[in-house]
Design a protein around this motif. Structure first.
Motif, short mmCIF file in Angstrom:
data_model
loop_
_atom_site.label_atom_id
_atom_site.label_comp_id
_atom_site.label_asym_id
_atom_site.label_seq_id
_atom_site.Cartn_x
_atom_site.Cartn_y
_atom_site.Cartn_z
N VAL A 1 0.85 -1.21 0.00
CA VAL A 1 0.00 0.00 0.00
C VAL A 1 0.87 1.25 0.00
N MET A 2 1.93 1.25 0.81
CA MET A 2 2.80 2.42 0.88
C MET A 2 3.55 2.65 -0.42
N ILE A 3 4.03 1.59 -1.05
CA ILE A 3 4.75 1.75 -2.32
C ILE A 3 3.80 2.24 -3.42
N LEU A 4 2.66 1.57 -3.56
CA LEU A 4 1.70 1.99 -4.59
C LEU A 4 1.16 3.39 -4.30
N GLY A 5 0.86 3.66 -3.04
CA GLY A 5 0.38 4.98 -2.66
C GLY A 5 1.41 6.05 -2.90
N GLY A 6 2.66 5.75 -2.58
CA GLY A 6 3.74 6.70 -2.84
C GLY A 6 3.86 7.02 -4.32
N LEU A 7 3.77 5.99 -5.15
CA LEU A 7 3.81 6.21 -6.60
C LEU A 7 2.63 7.05 -7.07
N LEU A 8 1.46 6.77 -6.55
CA LEU A 8 0.28 7.56 -6.92
C LEU A 8 0.41 9.01 -6.46
N TRP A 9 1.01 9.21 -5.28
CA TRP A 9 1.24 10.57 -4.80
C TRP A 9 2.17 11.32 -5.74
N VAL A 10 3.24 10.66 -6.15
CA VAL A 10 4.19 11.30 -7.08
C VAL A 10 3.48 11.67 -8.38
N LEU A 11 2.70 10.73 -8.92
CA LEU A 11 1.97 10.99 -10.16
C LEU A 11 0.96 12.12 -10.00
N ASN A 12 0.24 12.11 -8.89
CA ASN A 12 -0.74 13.17 -8.64
C ASN A 12 -0.08 14.53 -8.50
N LEU A 13 0.98 14.59 -7.73
CA LEU A 13 1.65 15.87 -7.55
C LEU A 13 2.26 16.36 -8.86
N TRP A 14 2.79 15.43 -9.64
CA TRP A 14 3.33 15.79 -10.95
C TRP A 14 2.21 16.33 -11.84
N ALA A 15 1.05 15.68 -11.82
CA ALA A 15 -0.09 16.15 -12.63
C ALA A 15 -0.57 17.51 -12.16
N ILE A 16 -0.61 17.73 -10.87
CA ILE A 16 -1.05 19.02 -10.33
C ILE A 16 -0.08 20.12 -10.75
N LEU A 17 1.20 19.83 -10.66
CA LEU A 17 2.19 20.81 -11.09
C LEU A 17 2.09 21.07 -12.60
N ALA A 18 1.86 20.02 -13.36
CA ALA A 18 1.73 20.18 -14.82
C ALA A 18 0.50 21.02 -15.14
N ILE A 19 -0.60 20.78 -14.47
CA ILE A 19 -1.82 21.57 -14.70
C ILE A 19 -1.60 23.02 -14.30
N SER A 20 -0.89 23.22 -13.19
CA SER A 20 -0.65 24.57 -12.70
C SER A 20 0.20 25.38 -13.67
N PHE A 21 1.21 24.74 -14.24
CA PHE A 21 2.12 25.45 -15.13
C PHE A 21 1.59 25.56 -16.57
N LEU A 22 0.82 24.56 -16.98
CA LEU A 22 0.30 24.56 -18.34
C LEU A 22 -1.05 25.27 -18.45
N GLY A 23 -1.65 25.49 -17.32
CA GLY A 23 -2.89 26.26 -17.30
C GLY A 23 -4.05 25.41 -17.60
#
Length: 176
Positions: free
Chosen positions: A154-176
Motif C-alpha cells: 500500500v505504501m509503495i503503490l500509494g507513494g507512486l500515486l502521490w508522485v503521479l498526482n503531484l506531478w499532474a497538479i504541477l503540470a496543470i498549474s504550469f500549463l494552465g
C-alpha cells in the motif's frame, strides 16, 4: 512469522487483534489517499461482530459508512469506557467531519487534497479502540512494530500515486 489474522485467542475463540501505532495509522491513511480508514472501519466492525456476536455485515457497514460510522464510533467509545478509558469524543461531530472532509474530494485541483485529512476524524476512535482491545482481558492483542507485506505494498503503490498526482497538479498549474 505466522499471520496473526488467522490466530485464534485460546480464551475466547476471537482472532488475535493486531494493534498498530497512531503514526502507522496516519502514514497508511495519507499514502492510501484516505482509503486505510475504510479498511480500519471494516476491521472494527468485524471485531464487534465477532466479539459481541452482532448480526452485522462488516463489509456492508463499511461500504455504507456514511450511515454507520456514527454508530461504530459510539460502539467503540462504549467498549473503551467499559475497559477503563477515561477520555471521550463527540461521535456525531467526528462523523460529520469525516463526511464533510470526504466531500471536499470533489473540489477542483489542487483543493481536493484537503480531503486527505479525513482520517483525522478517525483518530479518537482509533486510539479508544486500541486502548480497549489492549485492556480487555478477553481480547488477545499483539502490537505490530513493523509494517506487514500488505501495508508495504500500500505504501509503495500509494507513494507512486502521490508522485503521479503531484506531478499532474504541477503540470496543470504550469500549463494552465
Amino acid at each position: 512469522m505466522e499471520n496473526s489474522e488467522s490466530v485464534l485467542s485460546a480464551d475466547s475463540g476471537l482472532e488475535t487483534q493486531e494493534i498498530i501505532s497512531l503514526n502507522k495509522f496516519v502514514i497508511l491513511s495519507i499514502l492510501s489517499f484516505c482509503l486505510y480508514p475504510f479498511w480500519w472501519t471494516y476491521k472494527a466492525w468485524r471485531f464487534f461482530r465477532d466479539e459481541h456476536n452482532l448480526e452485522v455485515m462488516p463489509a456492508a457497514r463499511t461500504l455504507f459508512s456514511i450511515i454507520f460510522l456514527y454508530s461504530l464510533f459510539n460502539k467503540i467509545l462504549l467498549f473503551a469506557k467499559n475497559n477503563g478509558y477515561t477520555k471521550s469524543y463527540p461521535s456525531s461531530l467526528l462523523h460529520a467531519v469525516a463526511v464533510i472532509i470526504g466531500l471536499l474530494g470533489y473540489l477542483p485541483v489542487p483543493y481536493f487534497l484537503i480531503s486527505i485529512l479525513g482520517f483525522t476524524a478517525f483518530i479518537p476512535p482509533f486510539l479508544a479502540l486500541n486502548f480497549a482491545k489492549i485492556n480487555d482481558p478477553g481480547v488477545t492483542t499483539i502490537e505490530r512494530t513493523s509494517f506487514n507485506t500488505r501495508q508495504i505494498v500500500v505504501m509503495i503503490l500509494g507513494g507512486l500515486l502521490w508522485v503521479l498526482n503531484l506531478w499532474a497538479i504541477l503540470a496543470i498549474s504550469f500549463l494552465g
